[in-house]
Write an enzyme that holds these catalytic residues in place. Structure first.
Site, PDB file in Angstrom:
ATOM      1  N   LYS A   1       3.813  -7.760  17.380  1.00 30.84           N
ATOM      2  CA  LYS A   1       4.301  -9.016  16.821  1.00 30.84           C
ATOM      3  C   LYS A   1       3.961 -10.201  17.736  1.00 30.84           C
ATOM      4  O   LYS A   1       3.702 -11.310  17.255  1.00 30.84           O
ATOM      5  CB  LYS A   1       5.815  -8.937  16.623  1.00 30.84           C
ATOM      6  CG  LYS A   1       6.254  -7.957  15.543  1.00 30.84           C
ATOM      7  CD  LYS A   1       5.974  -8.495  14.150  1.00 30.84           C
ATOM      8  CE  LYS A   1       6.733  -7.714  13.098  1.00 30.84           C
ATOM      9  NZ  LYS A   1       6.571  -8.255  11.736  1.00 30.84           N
TER      10      LYS A   1
ATOM     11  N   TYR B   1       5.564  -1.835  19.038  1.00 31.45           N
ATOM     12  CA  TYR B   1       5.787  -2.584  17.803  1.00 31.45           C
ATOM     13  C   TYR B   1       6.050  -4.051  18.110  1.00 31.45           C
ATOM     14  O   TYR B   1       5.405  -4.946  17.546  1.00 31.45           O
ATOM     15  CB  TYR B   1       6.959  -1.993  17.015  1.00 31.45           C
ATOM     16  CG  TYR B   1       7.621  -3.001  16.116  1.00 31.45           C
ATOM     17  CD1 TYR B   1       6.982  -3.449  14.967  1.00 31.45           C
ATOM     18  CD2 TYR B   1       8.873  -3.542  16.427  1.00 31.45           C
ATOM     19  CE1 TYR B   1       7.565  -4.399  14.146  1.00 31.45           C
ATOM     20  CE2 TYR B   1       9.464  -4.491  15.616  1.00 31.45           C
ATOM     21  CZ  TYR B   1       8.813  -4.913  14.473  1.00 31.45           C
ATOM     22  OH  TYR B   1       9.390  -5.866  13.680  1.00 31.45           O
ATOM     23  N   HIS B   2       7.009  -4.315  18.980  1.00 27.58           N
ATOM     24  CA  HIS B   2       7.321  -5.703  19.311  1.00 27.58           C
ATOM     25  C   HIS B   2       6.113  -6.402  19.943  1.00 27.58           C
ATOM     26  O   HIS B   2       5.876  -7.593  19.719  1.00 27.58           O
ATOM     27  CB  HIS B   2       8.520  -5.770  20.258  1.00 27.58           C
ATOM     28  CG  HIS B   2       9.805  -5.356  19.619  1.00 27.58           C
ATOM     29  ND1 HIS B   2      10.393  -4.139  19.865  1.00 27.58           N
ATOM     30  CD2 HIS B   2      10.611  -5.996  18.731  1.00 27.58           C
ATOM     31  CE1 HIS B   2      11.517  -4.051  19.161  1.00 27.58           C
ATOM     32  NE2 HIS B   2      11.676  -5.155  18.467  1.00 27.58           N
TER      33      HIS B   2
ATOM     34  N   THR C   1       9.967 -11.188  15.015  1.00 30.48           N
ATOM     35  CA  THR C   1      11.164 -10.489  15.454  1.00 30.48           C
ATOM     36  C   THR C   1      11.717 -11.137  16.717  1.00 30.48           C
ATOM     37  O   THR C   1      10.957 -11.580  17.591  1.00 30.48           O
ATOM     38  CB  THR C   1      10.881  -9.000  15.720  1.00 30.48           C
ATOM     39  OG1 THR C   1      11.982  -8.414  16.417  1.00 30.48           O
ATOM     40  CG2 THR C   1       9.626  -8.809  16.557  1.00 30.48           C
TER      41      THR C   1
ATOM     42  N   TYR D   1      23.914   3.925  22.281  1.00 32.21           N
ATOM     43  CA  TYR D   1      22.958   4.235  23.345  1.00 32.21           C
ATOM     44  C   TYR D   1      23.390   3.541  24.634  1.00 32.21           C
ATOM     45  O   TYR D   1      23.561   2.312  24.670  1.00 32.21           O
ATOM     46  CB  TYR D   1      21.557   3.768  22.979  1.00 32.21           C
ATOM     47  CG  TYR D   1      20.956   4.435  21.751  1.00 32.21           C
ATOM     48  CD1 TYR D   1      21.535   5.550  21.164  1.00 32.21           C
ATOM     49  CD2 TYR D   1      19.788   3.932  21.184  1.00 32.21           C
ATOM     50  CE1 TYR D   1      20.987   6.144  20.049  1.00 32.21           C
ATOM     51  CE2 TYR D   1      19.216   4.524  20.063  1.00 32.21           C
ATOM     52  CZ  TYR D   1      19.820   5.628  19.496  1.00 32.21           C
ATOM     53  OH  TYR D   1      19.264   6.225  18.382  1.00 32.21           O
TER      54      TYR D   1
ATOM     55  N   VAL E   1      13.933   1.972  27.129  1.00 31.99           N
ATOM     56  CA  VAL E   1      13.907   1.294  28.427  1.00 31.99           C
ATOM     57  C   VAL E   1      14.268  -0.154  28.154  1.00 31.99           C
ATOM     58  O   VAL E   1      13.456  -0.936  27.641  1.00 31.99           O
ATOM     59  CB  VAL E   1      12.525   1.409  29.096  1.00 31.99           C
ATOM     60  CG1 VAL E   1      12.509   0.629  30.397  1.00 31.99           C
ATOM     61  CG2 VAL E   1      12.170   2.870  29.336  1.00 31.99           C
TER      62      VAL E   1
ATOM     63  N   ASN F   1      23.791   0.254   9.935  1.00 34.45           N
ATOM     64  CA  ASN F   1      23.701   1.255   8.867  1.00 34.45           C
ATOM     65  C   ASN F   1      24.008   2.650   9.406  1.00 34.45           C
ATOM     66  O   ASN F   1      24.692   3.453   8.757  1.00 34.45           O
ATOM     67  CB  ASN F   1      22.310   1.241   8.245  1.00 34.45           C
ATOM     68  CG  ASN F   1      22.061   0.028   7.364  1.00 34.45           C
ATOM     69  OD1 ASN F   1      22.969  -0.774   7.132  1.00 34.45           O
ATOM     70  ND2 ASN F   1      20.847  -0.110   6.879  1.00 34.45           N
TER      71      ASN F   1
ATOM     72  N   SER G   1       8.638  -2.773  23.109  1.00 33.37           N
ATOM     73  CA  SER G   1       7.975  -1.626  22.472  1.00 33.37           C
ATOM     74  C   SER G   1       6.592  -2.056  22.026  1.00 33.37           C
ATOM     75  O   SER G   1       6.280  -3.253  21.955  1.00 33.37           O
ATOM     76  CB  SER G   1       8.785  -1.136  21.263  1.00 33.37           C
ATOM     77  OG  SER G   1       8.652  -2.045  20.163  1.00 33.37           O
TER      78      SER G   1
ATOM     79  N   ASN H   1       0.824  -1.211   0.000  1.00 32.14           N
ATOM     80  CA  ASN H   1       0.000   0.000   0.000  1.00 32.14           C
ATOM     81  C   ASN H   1       0.863   1.268   0.000  1.00 32.14           C
ATOM     82  O   ASN H   1       0.337   2.371   0.098  1.00 32.14           O
ATOM     83  CB  ASN H   1      -0.962   0.019   1.193  1.00 32.14           C
ATOM     84  CG  ASN H   1      -0.238   0.079   2.529  1.00 32.14           C
ATOM     85  OD1 ASN H   1       0.991   0.030   2.597  1.00 32.14           O
ATOM     86  ND2 ASN H   1      -1.001   0.180   3.619  1.00 32.14           N
TER      87      ASN H   1
END
Length: 388
Positions: A185, A181-182, A144, A255, A324, A240, A179, A32
Site C-alpha cells: 500500500k 501487505y501494508h 490503510t 495478541y 512483530v 468480528n 507487513s 476477478n
C-alpha cells in the site's frame, strides 16, 4: 456520476456499490473473484453466506429497480483494464481490488511476492490506463492506516510540514508499515502521488482504519445482498473474531498485552466516506490523503467492550503475539478532512455490538473454530504458529 468500483464483489466493494447506486449514481463493478479463491485455499468461508456477484446484481435490480454493470477481469491484465475504462468511461474509479490481509502476505515468500505483484502492478496498470484514457478520472484508492505504523509523533493526513537546518518543506508522511501487505500500500501511495505530480492525475488516498460491522442500509434489504463476515485469523477483523468467540463460548484471543491501538470505523461510515470522496473530487494534479477512521481503541479495549456487552460470562485470553509490533505505543491520528466534508460518524456502541451478536448467532453453525487461532508467524515464515 459514473462510478466504477473495482473489487466490487468484496467485503467493502459490494456495499459501496449498492450505496452509490442507491444515491443515484451510475455504477459498474469489476472483480476477478480471487477473494473467493482465498477461502478455498485456507479452508474457511464467510460466516454469512454470500451469493454470486451475478445473483447479487440481479437481486439489487429486483429490490430497487436499479442496474449495476459488471466487468470480470484482473487489473494485472493491462488490456482488460484499458478496455474496461474505455467502455464504461467513468468519472470516478473506486479501487478496492487488492489482496487486503496482512497475515496472508506474511505466510511465506510466495504469498508476499503475490501480494506485492498483485497490488502494485494492478494499481500501476490502472494509473497508466487513466492517464491514457481520460486524465480527468478521479481515482479514489483504498489505502490503510497501517502504512504509517506507530510513530512517536502525531499522524497527519498524508503530508508533513518539516523544518530542517533552517528550511521548510511539505513531504509525504514517513511510512513504517508492519507487513508486506501494508508495504504494498505504501508503494501504491508513492506511485499514485508520482503520477499526480508528473501526469496531472487527480487522486484521493483513503488511509482506512480497521472496519467493523457487516450490515448497511442497503445490504439488509434482502438476504441475497449480504456482504462478507470474515472471522478467521487471516482475513477476519479483530472485532468480528471477538464477537464469534463470545457467541461460541470461547475465550476472546488477544495478541500480546492488547495495548496495540488502532483506528477503527463502522462499515456504514466507510461507504459514506467513499461517497463524499467521489462527490468532492481532488483537483487535477492533486494527491490528497484522508485518514478514514472515526475513533481509536486498543485491542484490549475492544475485547473488554465485547465482554461487557455479551449477555453471559466471557473470558479473555492473552496469546503470544505472532506479529512483530509495538504492544504499547503512542497513537494520535488527525482525521478531520472527511468530517469537514460532512461525515457524521457512527461510533462503536453497545447497540452495534449486540446486532453483531445476532448475526453471529444466526449463522453460528457455519463457524470453523480451528480458523479462529493464529497460524501465521511474522518472525518465522517457514513455520506456522502452532495451535494451542
Amino acid at each position: 456520476m459514473r462510478v466504477l468500483v473495482l473489487g466490487g464483489d468484496g467485503y467493502l466493494g459490494w456495499p459501496t456499490a449498492l450505496h452509490l447506486s442507491r444515491r443515484g449514481h451510475d455504477v459498474a463493478v469489476a472483480d476477478n473473484f480471487v477473494r473467493r479463491q482465498y477461502d478455498y485455499e485456507l479452508g474457511v468461508e464467510s460466516l454469512v453466506p454470500i451469493e454470486s456477484l451475478q445473483t447479487r446484481i440481479a437481486a439489487w435490480k429486483d429490490v430497487t429497480g436499479e442496474s449495476i454493470g459488471i466487468y470480470v477481469g484482473d487489473l494485472t491484465d493491462a488490456d482488460f483494464t484499458y478496455e474496461m475504462l474505455r467502455d464504461f468511461r467513468p468519472e470516478a474509479v473506486v479501487h478496492f481490488a487488492e489482496q487486503r490481509a496482512a497475515p496472508y502476505s506474511m505466510i511465506d515468500r510466495k504469498h508476499a511476492v503475490y501480494t506485492q505483484v498483485n497490488n502494485v502492478v494492478g494499481t500501476l496498470n490502472l494509473l497508466y490506463a487513466i492517464s491514457e484514457v481520460d486524465r480527468d478520472i478521479h481515482l479514489v484508492k483504498l489505502g490503510t492506516m497501517g502504512e504509517y505504523g506507530t510513530p512517536e509523533i502525531d499522524i497527519e493526513e498524508g503530508w508533513l510540514e518539516v523544518e530542517h537546518k533552517g528550511r521548510t518543506d511539505r513531504v509525504l508522511y514517513p511510512k513504517r508499515p508492519g507487513s508486506f501487505y501494508h508495504l504494498s500500500k505504501v508503494h501504491d501511495s508513492h506511485n499514485i502521488e508520482f503520477t499526480c505530480r508528473i501526469w496531472g492525475l487527480r487522486a484521493t488516498d483513503l488511509n482506512q482504519g480497521v472496519v467493523y460491522g457487516q450490515q448497511t442500509p442497503e445490504t439488509v434489504l434482502d438476504d441475497r445482498l449480504a456482504t462478507r463476515f470474515d472471522y478467521d485469523a487471516v482475513f477476519g477483523t479483530v472485532l468480528n473474531r471477538f464477537v464469534i468467540q463470545a457467541v461460541l463460548g470461547h475465550p476472546l484471543t488477544v495478541y500480546g498485552t492488547g495495548g496495540q491501538r488502532r483506528g477503527i470505523i463502522d462499515i456504514r461510515d466507510t461507504v459514506r466516506c467513499i461517497e463524499l470522496a467521489c462527490e468532492n473530487p481532488a483537483e487535477r494534479g492533486e494527491f490528497r490523503v484522508f485518514n478514514q477512521m472515526t475513533e481509536a481503541m486498543s485491542v484490549q479495549e475492544l475485547a473488554d467492550t465485547v465482554a461487557r456487552c455479551f449477555p453471559g460470562g466471557v473470558e479473555i485470553d492473552h496469546l503470544d503475539n505472532p506479529r512483530v509490533e509495538k504492544e504499547e505505543h503512542y497513537y494520535n491520528v488527525v482525521h478531520t478532512r472527511l468530517l469537514d466534508l460532512g461525515l457524521t460518524p457512527h461510533l462503536l456502541s453497545d447497540t452495534l455490538i449486540t446486532s453483531l451478536f445476532d448475526v453471529a448467532k444466526r449463522y453460528a453453525d457455519r463457524v470453523r473454530p480451528e480458523a479462529l487461532l493464529p497460524k501465521v508467524n511474522w518472525r518465522d515464515h517457514a513455520s506456522p504458529v502452532q495451535e494451542t
